[in-house]
Scaffold this motif. Structure first.
Motif, PDB file in Angstrom:
ATOM      1  N   GLY A  89       3.614   5.963  -5.697  1.00  0.00           N
ATOM      2  CA  GLY A  89       3.268   6.066  -6.781  1.00  0.00           C
ATOM      3  C   GLY A  89       4.216   5.085  -6.970  1.00  0.00           C
ATOM      4  N   LEU A  90       5.257   4.174  -6.603  1.00  0.00           N
ATOM      5  CA  LEU A  90       6.272   3.320  -7.375  1.00  0.00           C
ATOM      6  C   LEU A  90       6.401   2.284  -8.567  1.00  0.00           C
ATOM      7  CD1 LEU A  90      10.184   2.475  -6.242  1.00  0.00           C
ATOM      8  CD2 LEU A  90       8.317   0.686  -6.805  1.00  0.00           C
ATOM      9  N   PRO A  91       5.488   1.673  -8.672  1.00  0.00           N
ATOM     10  CA  PRO A  91       4.583   0.655 -10.002  1.00  0.00           C
ATOM     11  C   PRO A  91       4.995   1.529 -10.805  1.00  0.00           C
ATOM     12  CG  PRO A  91       3.718   0.173  -7.668  1.00  0.00           C
ATOM     13  CD  PRO A  91       4.183   1.509  -7.427  1.00  0.00           C
ATOM     14  N   ALA A 114       1.208  -1.294   0.195  1.00  0.00           N
ATOM     15  CA  ALA A 114       0.284   0.057   0.250  1.00  0.00           C
ATOM     16  C   ALA A 114       0.394   1.603  -0.152  1.00  0.00           C
ATOM     17  CB  ALA A 114      -1.108  -0.317   1.339  1.00  0.00           C
ATOM     18  N   PHE A 115       1.784   1.155   0.923  1.00  0.00           N
ATOM     19  CA  PHE A 115       2.771   2.381   0.596  1.00  0.00           C
ATOM     20  C   PHE A 115       3.751   2.551   0.026  1.00  0.00           C
ATOM     21  CE2 PHE A 115       7.341   2.863   1.190  1.00  0.00           C
ATOM     22  CZ  PHE A 115       7.969   4.616   1.535  1.00  0.00           C
ATOM     23  N   LEU A 116       4.124   1.728  -1.071  1.00  0.00           N
ATOM     24  CA  LEU A 116       4.756   2.031  -2.595  1.00  0.00           C
ATOM     25  C   LEU A 116       3.450   2.002  -3.546  1.00  0.00           C
ATOM     26  CD1 LEU A 116       7.014  -1.195  -3.248  1.00  0.00           C
ATOM     27  CD2 LEU A 116       7.327   0.876  -2.077  1.00  0.00           C
ATOM     28  N   ARG A 162      13.846   6.234   3.361  1.00  0.00           N
ATOM     29  CA  ARG A 162      15.072   5.249   2.459  1.00  0.00           C
ATOM     30  C   ARG A 162      14.899   3.990   1.496  1.00  0.00           C
ATOM     31  NH1 ARG A 162      19.255   3.532   7.443  1.00  0.00           N
ATOM     32  NH2 ARG A 162      19.411   5.212   7.932  1.00  0.00           N
ATOM     33  N   LEU A 163      13.366   3.545   2.190  1.00  0.00           N
ATOM     34  CA  LEU A 163      13.621   2.749   1.563  1.00  0.00           C
ATOM     35  C   LEU A 163      12.574   2.745  -0.146  1.00  0.00           C
ATOM     36  CD1 LEU A 163      12.327  -0.195   0.935  1.00  0.00           C
ATOM     37  CD2 LEU A 163       9.962   0.384   2.080  1.00  0.00           C
ATOM     38  N   LEU A 164      11.726   4.197   0.388  1.00  0.00           N
ATOM     39  CA  LEU A 164      11.186   4.078  -1.534  1.00  0.00           C
ATOM     40  C   LEU A 164      12.444   4.982  -1.945  1.00  0.00           C
ATOM     41  CD1 LEU A 164       8.723   4.892  -2.656  1.00  0.00           C
ATOM     42  CD2 LEU A 164       8.717   7.437  -1.827  1.00  0.00           C
TER      43      LEU A 164
END
Length: 357
Positions: free
Chosen positions: A194-196, A188-190, A312-314
């Protein structure tokens, strides 16, 4: 505690029923009535930090971990009971001796034995790393109270319930890569950030969803695996590599060896997620883990994806996705130059013209 509405310092008697006696307004969380000792101002402060002052969005799972870190470090078996039992045992012993009540010595002995048992259990690690409020309880208790008072989640927090993995339309362009992420909070975070869509990556829940997308991928389009640093996460990565030989399977998850060396990383345990004997046998047979690492995994310790700072993860995933995109584009340019494939239209139409690589 400080009233989140009028910012007055409230004594316990001045906030009965989570209502400030000064401004008469209700608040959601009282540190005296929840196991994480939460209050509204702390939740807002932590959420603001995690979202980088509103620049990105986060999920309840990530918020839960950030709010739990301090208590996870402090967690112990039967807090306060060892001292109470010891003091009680000593007092009852004196009472029995000076009061000439020999039968009370049995009670004193039981209390002292209890204190000793608790101390031994703590030395053996009982209670360490077990959150006083689970992720599920955080949602059903703390966030439920928050929603009842404020009508929405804290600013910058998006819901991770339901089906957070985006559905790909039938006419969607062929993805550059597949990102496997079993954790609904991180999915849900990704998706929320909008990363995908930004990188043309298909975000899926598990290995069973990968196979269906492989015909649409470029021949060397990779499968990225986001996983927790725990027994099941390590097995998930190996399962995908065994199932899809020849396909690049990229470990994008939390590295067990790296995270265990970080002093600020706070692992935790979930009794219901303790690996089975069969799972530990499979991990041992790989020959990739030290004896200490296997013992750590067998005890149910884990470091979750929700524990990685969201910014950091993003950033890491953005960099990885950009590298993959450049690699895929280079392959496409080369294929166009030699003239034996056209992407992405050819990806789903008939056999792979590159020979099933």
């Amino acid at each position: 505690m400080i009233c989140p509405n009028c910012e007055r310092n409230l004594l316990r008697k001045e906030r009965t029923g989570n209502i400030c006696s000064h401004c008469k307004r209700r608040y959601a969380l009282d540190p005296k009535t929840n196991s994480l000792r939460l209050n509204d101002l702390r939740v807002r402060r932590i959420a603001t930090g995690l979202t980088d002052n509103g620049r990105i969005r986060i999920t309840p799972g990530q918020l839960w971990y950030a709010l739990s870190r301090k208590r996870l470090r402090e967690a112990e078996f039967a807090p306060g009971c060892a001292g109470g039992a010891l003091v009680g045992g000593v007092l009852v012993s004196f009472w029995a001796i000076f009061g000439k009540l020999p039968f009370m010595l049995y009670v004193a002995g039981a209390l002292l034995a209890t204190a000793l048992g608790i101390v031994i259990a703590r030395q053996m690690g009982a209670g360490q790393g077990i959150a006083p409020m689970t992720r599920g309880s955080f949602r059903s208790e703390a966030l439920a109270e928050w929603l009842q008072v404020y009508g929405s989640l804290p600013a910058g927090v998006v819901d991770d319930g339901g089906q957070p993995w985006p559905r790909r339309p039938a006419d969607a362009p062929a993805p550059h890569a597949v990102l496997v992420c079993p954790d609904p909070s991180i999915a849900a975070f990704l998706a929320a950030d909008g990363l995908p869509d930004r990188h043309g990556i298909a975000l899926v829940q598990g290995p069973e969803h990968v196979t269906a997308l492989l015909p649409a991928l470029p021949p060397r389009g990779p499968v990225l695996v986001l996983h927790d640093a725990d027994a099941r996460g390590e097995l998930l990565l190996r399962q995908l590599r065994d199932t899809h030989p020849g396909r690049p399977i990229v470990d994008a998850g939390v590295s067990l060896r790296t995270v265990r060396s970080l002093p600020k990383a706070v692992p935790y345990r979930e009794p219901e997620r303790k690996p089975s004997a069969e799972e530990m046998h499979r991990l041992t047979a790989l020959g990739e883990f030290t004896e200490e690492e296997l013992k750590w995994l067998a005890q149910g310790w884990r470091f979750p994806l929700v524990g990685v700072p969201p910014v950091r993860l993003l950033a890491v995933l953005d960099r990885l996705a950009e590298q993959i995109g450049r690699g895929v584009d280079a392959e496409r340019r080369h294929a166009a130059e030699v003239g034996f494939m056209t992407w992405p239209a050819a990806a789903g139409n008939g056999p792979d013209p590159a020979g099933g690589r």
